[in-house]
Design a protein around this motif. Structure first.
Motif, PDB file in Angstrom:
ATOM      1  N   GLU A   1      52.414  -5.474 -40.387  1.00 35.25           N
ATOM      2  CA  GLU A   1      52.052  -5.688 -41.799  1.00 35.25           C
ATOM      3  C   GLU A   1      50.565  -5.450 -42.071  1.00 35.25           C
ATOM      4  OE1 GLU A   1      52.278  -9.708 -39.722  1.00 35.25           O
ATOM      5  OE2 GLU A   1      53.644  -8.040 -39.971  1.00 35.25           O
TER       6      GLU A   1
ATOM      7  N   PRO B   1      55.617  -1.482 -50.508  1.00 34.12           N
ATOM      8  CA  PRO B   1      55.640  -2.282 -51.737  1.00 34.12           C
ATOM      9  C   PRO B   1      54.260  -2.281 -52.415  1.00 34.12           C
ATOM     10  CG  PRO B   1      56.601  -3.502 -49.913  1.00 34.12           C
ATOM     11  CD  PRO B   1      56.004  -2.255 -49.342  1.00 34.12           C
ATOM     12  N   ILE B   2      54.245  -2.495 -53.694  1.00 37.55           N
ATOM     13  CA  ILE B   2      52.997  -2.463 -54.466  1.00 37.55           C
ATOM     14  C   ILE B   2      51.963  -3.433 -53.910  1.00 37.55           C
ATOM     15  CG2 ILE B   2      51.972  -2.978 -56.723  1.00 37.55           C
ATOM     16  CD1 ILE B   2      54.508  -1.853 -57.993  1.00 37.55           C
ATOM     17  N   SER B   3      52.373  -4.643 -53.555  1.00 40.84           N
ATOM     18  CA  SER B   3      51.417  -5.643 -53.059  1.00 40.84           C
ATOM     19  C   SER B   3      50.752  -5.172 -51.766  1.00 40.84           C
ATOM     20  CB  SER B   3      52.113  -6.990 -52.847  1.00 40.84           C
ATOM     21  OG  SER B   3      53.143  -6.865 -51.881  1.00 40.84           O
ATOM     22  N   VAL B   4      51.507  -4.560 -50.877  1.00 41.99           N
ATOM     23  CA  VAL B   4      50.949  -4.067 -49.611  1.00 41.99           C
ATOM     24  C   VAL B   4      50.039  -2.872 -49.871  1.00 41.99           C
ATOM     25  CG1 VAL B   4      51.526  -3.094 -47.349  1.00 41.99           C
ATOM     26  CG2 VAL B   4      52.939  -4.918 -48.318  1.00 41.99           C
ATOM     27  N   THR B   5      50.454  -1.979 -50.775  1.00 40.15           N
ATOM     28  CA  THR B   5      49.640  -0.816 -51.127  1.00 40.15           C
ATOM     29  C   THR B   5      48.299  -1.256 -51.712  1.00 40.15           C
ATOM     30  OG1 THR B   5      51.620   0.500 -51.551  1.00 40.15           O
ATOM     31  CG2 THR B   5      49.566   1.288 -52.515  1.00 40.15           C
ATOM     32  N   GLN B   6      48.317  -2.246 -52.596  1.00 44.46           N
ATOM     33  CA  GLN B   6      47.069  -2.748 -53.176  1.00 44.46           C
ATOM     34  C   GLN B   6      46.180  -3.370 -52.109  1.00 44.46           C
ATOM     35  OE1 GLN B   6      48.675  -5.326 -56.224  1.00 44.46           O
ATOM     36  NE2 GLN B   6      48.432  -3.758 -57.808  1.00 44.46           N
ATOM     37  N   LYS B   7      46.762  -4.161 -51.215  1.00 43.07           N
ATOM     38  CA  LYS B   7      45.994  -4.812 -50.145  1.00 43.07           C
ATOM     39  C   LYS B   7      45.327  -3.771 -49.251  1.00 43.07           C
ATOM     40  CE  LYS B   7      47.474  -6.662 -46.045  1.00 43.07           C
ATOM     41  NZ  LYS B   7      48.358  -7.410 -45.189  1.00 43.07           N
TER      42      LYS B   7
ATOM     43  N   LYS C   1      42.496  -1.721 -51.061  1.00 40.18           N
ATOM     44  CA  LYS C   1      41.235  -2.470 -51.158  1.00 40.18           C
ATOM     45  C   LYS C   1      40.466  -2.415 -49.845  1.00 40.18           C
ATOM     46  CE  LYS C   1      42.624  -5.686 -54.769  1.00 40.18           C
ATOM     47  NZ  LYS C   1      42.947  -7.079 -55.110  1.00 40.18           N
TER      48      LYS C   1
ATOM     49  N   ASP D   1      38.399  -9.384 -49.466  1.00 47.27           N
ATOM     50  CA  ASP D   1      39.322 -10.296 -50.130  1.00 47.27           C
ATOM     51  C   ASP D   1      38.611 -11.541 -50.601  1.00 47.27           C
ATOM     52  OD1 ASP D   1      41.451  -8.621 -49.768  1.00 47.27           O
ATOM     53  OD2 ASP D   1      42.011  -9.504 -47.849  1.00 47.27           O
TER      54      ASP D   1
END
Length: 144
Positions: A116, A128-134, A137, A144
C-alpha cells in the motif's frame, strides 16, 4: 497483445522531497514471472540511479550518496540475496543483473515496503482515488 508488462519507477533525492526522475512504459522484453518483471524494472531504475549518483558524486553536494530501491515484492528481494548461479534468474539477460552488481558494490540496497506504500504502483496500475492522491502528494514533495 505483446505480452509485455507495464513498469515504472520514481527517483527521490531524499525523504520528503519531490521526485527528480521517473519513468513508466511497456517493457521491451517478455518476463516469465512477476518476480522477473520486478527485477527487470528495478535494474532499469538502478541504471538511472547510477547516473544520478555519479553526477552527485562529481558535484560533491553530499558527503556520500547511497540509494535505496524500494520494493514490495519479497520474492524479488530474496532472489537478489542469492548468487546469480543459485537463483532461478540465471536465464535472464545480463543487463538485468546490473542491480545485483550495484548492491554488491555497496552503491544501493533493496528495501522492503508494504504494497500500500509502493509509489511505483501509481505508474503501473489503476488505483483508488484516495491512494492516487496520497502517492501524488508524496511524488510532488508535499508532506502529510
Amino acid at each position: 497483445d505483446t505480452c509485455c508488462f507495464t513498469g515504472g519507477w520514481f527517483f527521490f533525492l531524499g525523504p520528503g522531497q519531490g521526485c527528480v526522475a521517473s519513468r513508466s512504459s511497456l517493457s521491451n522484453d517478455v518476463a516469465l514471472s512477476s518476480t522477473e518483471s520486478e527485477t527487470m524494472w528495478a535494474s532499469k531504475m538502478a541504471q538511472q540511479s547510477a547516473f544520478i549518483k555519479q553526477f552527485l558524486d562529481e558535484t560533491q553536494l553530499f558527503k556520500s550518496v547511497h540509494f535505496e530501491v524500494i520494493e514490495d515484492s519479497r520474492p524479488m528481494i530474496n532472489a537478489h540475496k542469492k548468487s546469480a548461479s543459485a537463483s532461478k534468474f540465471r536465464h535472464m539477460k545480463i543487463r538485468y543483473h546490473y542491480l545485483r552488481q550495484l548492491i554488491s558494490d555497496g552503491w544501493c540496497s533493496l528495501v522492503k515496503v508494504a504494497t500500500e506504500n509502493q509509489l511505483a504502483d501509481l505508474a503501473t496500475k489503476i488505483l483508488p482515488i484516495s491512494v492516487t492522491q496520497k502517492h501524488s502528494k508524496r511524488i510532488l514533495g508535499f508532506r502529510d
